[in-house]
Write a protein that holds these residues in place. Sequence first.
Motif, PDB file in Angstrom:
ATOM      1  N   CYS A 296     -11.582   6.119  -7.042  1.00 48.69           N
ATOM      2  CA  CYS A 296     -10.825   4.738  -6.978  1.00 48.69           C
ATOM      3  C   CYS A 296     -11.319   3.864  -6.011  1.00 48.69           C
ATOM      4  O   CYS A 296     -11.123   2.549  -6.417  1.00 48.69           O
ATOM      5  N   ARG A 297     -12.038   4.086  -4.877  1.00 52.01           N
ATOM      6  CA  ARG A 297     -12.659   2.863  -4.149  1.00 52.01           C
ATOM      7  C   ARG A 297     -13.712   2.057  -4.880  1.00 52.01           C
ATOM      8  O   ARG A 297     -13.656   1.042  -4.969  1.00 52.01           O
ATOM      9  N   VAL A 298     -14.445   2.897  -5.540  1.00 53.27           N
ATOM     10  CA  VAL A 298     -15.672   2.381  -6.455  1.00 53.27           C
ATOM     11  C   VAL A 298     -14.952   1.722  -7.655  1.00 53.27           C
ATOM     12  O   VAL A 298     -15.427   0.274  -7.808  1.00 53.27           O
ATOM     13  N   CYS A 299     -14.097   2.001  -8.161  1.00 52.27           N
ATOM     14  CA  CYS A 299     -13.385   1.343  -9.090  1.00 52.27           C
ATOM     15  C   CYS A 299     -12.830   0.033  -8.958  1.00 52.27           C
ATOM     16  O   CYS A 299     -13.119  -0.964  -9.734  1.00 52.27           O
TER      17      CYS A 299
ATOM     18  N   LEU B 206      -5.985  -7.689  -6.382  1.00 52.95           N
ATOM     19  CA  LEU B 206      -4.802  -6.902  -6.000  1.00 52.95           C
ATOM     20  C   LEU B 206      -4.173  -7.530  -4.756  1.00 52.95           C
ATOM     21  O   LEU B 206      -3.219  -7.691  -4.234  1.00 52.95           O
ATOM     22  N   GLN B 207      -5.476  -7.828  -3.763  1.00 53.00           N
ATOM     23  CA  GLN B 207      -5.065  -8.314  -2.344  1.00 53.00           C
ATOM     24  C   GLN B 207      -4.160  -9.726  -2.400  1.00 53.00           C
ATOM     25  O   GLN B 207      -3.621 -10.021  -1.553  1.00 53.00           O
ATOM     26  N   MET B 208      -4.758 -10.663  -3.821  1.00 54.87           N
ATOM     27  CA  MET B 208      -3.901 -11.853  -3.784  1.00 54.87           C
ATOM     28  C   MET B 208      -2.570 -11.676  -4.319  1.00 54.87           C
ATOM     29  O   MET B 208      -1.689 -12.207  -3.720  1.00 54.87           O
ATOM     30  N   GLU B 209      -2.309 -10.754  -5.216  1.00 56.87           N
ATOM     31  CA  GLU B 209      -1.270 -10.582  -5.809  1.00 56.87           C
ATOM     32  C   GLU B 209      -0.164  -9.694  -5.191  1.00 56.87           C
ATOM     33  O   GLU B 209       1.278  -9.851  -5.221  1.00 56.87           O
ATOM     34  N   HIS B 210      -0.697  -8.551  -4.745  1.00 54.13           N
ATOM     35  CA  HIS B 210       0.113  -7.333  -4.045  1.00 54.13           C
ATOM     36  C   HIS B 210      -0.624  -6.791  -2.598  1.00 54.13           C
ATOM     37  O   HIS B 210      -0.969  -5.686  -2.829  1.00 54.13           O
ATOM     38  N   PRO B 211      -0.735  -7.594  -1.705  1.00 47.13           N
ATOM     39  CA  PRO B 211      -1.278  -7.084  -0.620  1.00 47.13           C
ATOM     40  C   PRO B 211      -0.682  -6.003  -0.038  1.00 47.13           C
ATOM     41  O   PRO B 211      -1.327  -5.155   0.594  1.00 47.13           O
ATOM     42  N   GLU B 212       0.517  -5.592  -0.248  1.00 45.57           N
ATOM     43  CA  GLU B 212       1.158  -4.746   0.407  1.00 45.57           C
ATOM     44  C   GLU B 212       0.877  -3.448  -0.151  1.00 45.57           C
ATOM     45  O   GLU B 212       1.061  -2.075   0.206  1.00 45.57           O
ATOM     46  N   LEU B 213       0.065  -3.479  -1.492  1.00 45.28           N
ATOM     47  CA  LEU B 213      -0.321  -2.108  -1.885  1.00 45.28           C
ATOM     48  C   LEU B 213      -1.633  -1.715  -1.588  1.00 45.28           C
ATOM     49  O   LEU B 213      -2.261  -0.594  -2.064  1.00 45.28           O
ATOM     50  N   ILE B 214      -2.293  -2.443  -0.628  1.00 48.75           N
ATOM     51  CA  ILE B 214      -3.679  -1.788  -0.215  1.00 48.75           C
ATOM     52  C   ILE B 214      -3.180  -1.258   1.385  1.00 48.75           C
ATOM     53  O   ILE B 214      -2.614  -2.149   2.268  1.00 48.75           O
ATOM     54  N   ASP B 215      -3.687  -0.217   1.611  1.00 47.57           N
ATOM     55  CA  ASP B 215      -3.496   0.663   2.704  1.00 47.57           C
ATOM     56  C   ASP B 215      -4.584   0.302   4.058  1.00 47.57           C
ATOM     57  O   ASP B 215      -5.466  -0.547   3.683  1.00 47.57           O
ATOM     58  N   GLU B 216      -4.161   0.596   5.037  1.00 47.36           N
ATOM     59  CA  GLU B 216      -5.198   0.236   6.253  1.00 47.36           C
ATOM     60  C   GLU B 216      -6.709   0.684   6.053  1.00 47.36           C
ATOM     61  O   GLU B 216      -7.531  -0.271   6.728  1.00 47.36           O
ATOM     62  N   GLU B 217      -6.882   1.674   5.474  1.00 49.46           N
ATOM     63  CA  GLU B 217      -8.090   2.244   5.047  1.00 49.46           C
ATOM     64  C   GLU B 217      -8.799   1.515   3.803  1.00 49.46           C
ATOM     65  O   GLU B 217      -9.850   1.470   3.534  1.00 49.46           O
ATOM     66  N   GLY B 218      -8.064   0.470   3.168  1.00 54.29           N
ATOM     67  CA  GLY B 218      -8.675  -0.129   2.176  1.00 54.29           C
ATOM     68  C   GLY B 218      -8.526   0.438   0.833  1.00 54.29           C
ATOM     69  O   GLY B 218      -9.318  -0.200  -0.140  1.00 54.29           O
ATOM     70  N   TYR B 219      -7.642   1.416   0.660  1.00 55.39           N
ATOM     71  CA  TYR B 219      -7.467   2.060  -0.716  1.00 55.39           C
ATOM     72  C   TYR B 219      -6.374   1.237  -1.348  1.00 55.39           C
ATOM     73  O   TYR B 219      -5.514   1.038  -0.634  1.00 55.39           O
ATOM     74  N   CYS B 220      -6.788   1.034  -2.649  1.00 56.88           N
ATOM     75  CA  CYS B 220      -5.470   0.672  -3.638  1.00 56.88           C
ATOM     76  C   CYS B 220      -4.651   1.468  -4.099  1.00 56.88           C
ATOM     77  O   CYS B 220      -5.064   2.726  -4.561  1.00 56.88           O
TER      78      CYS B 220
END
Length: 213
Positions: A43-46, A7-21
């Motif tokens: 969700c984080r574990v997933c 997700l970081q590669m394709e949609h970095p804007e969808l990951i918040d500052e705390e690392g949640y997707c």
Amino acid sequence: MTFKEKLQMEHPELIDEEGYCEDCPEDYGYEVNSVCIERADGCRVCWDRVMPGTEEKKPLDAASVTLIAETYGLEKQLIKLIEECGELVTAAAKYDPQYHYTVEHIAEEAGDVRIMIMQIEHLLGIQDAVEDSMKRKIDRQIGQMKETDLLKQGQTLLDRYLESERIRIVQTLCPDDVPWLVREMGERWKANKCVQEDGCEKCWGLPLKPEEV
């Protein structure tokens, strides 16, 4: 590679500052029919799970393949190669994009054939000759593709990647597997009647906007 890294590669804007997707891996077509982890940090574990097929792979044990070849000898392994090639042909003939087990069958039989080819190359001492032949034929085929305009000049790595992803999506996913896409289609998707004979390729061919019909 984890789902989060994808997700970081394709949609970095969808990951918040705390690392949640945002949303779930399934919403982006990264997996199908996933089981939700129902816990506080679910969700984080997933998202931190490793994507199937991207695990670090151990190198093939060539020494073991050589040992097998030398134990059975050239004559027996040539016969075995013929048998394995026949099984691969059968698996390829039964391929159906609607059933993933047919893909797994091809993978299994292709693995058997590759093992046998490695053994024959060793027993005949033709590894370099095989590699040279492969290079010549690949270069010749690429040349023919360019001459017949089958290979687009100036095609980028992204173009090639998106081409393969398009094939994968059409063969393994249905638009119904992507919730945000279904929401965007709205009532038009509810009215869609899936025709099993045509498979999901028909569904993916639907225009996104009604005026495009």
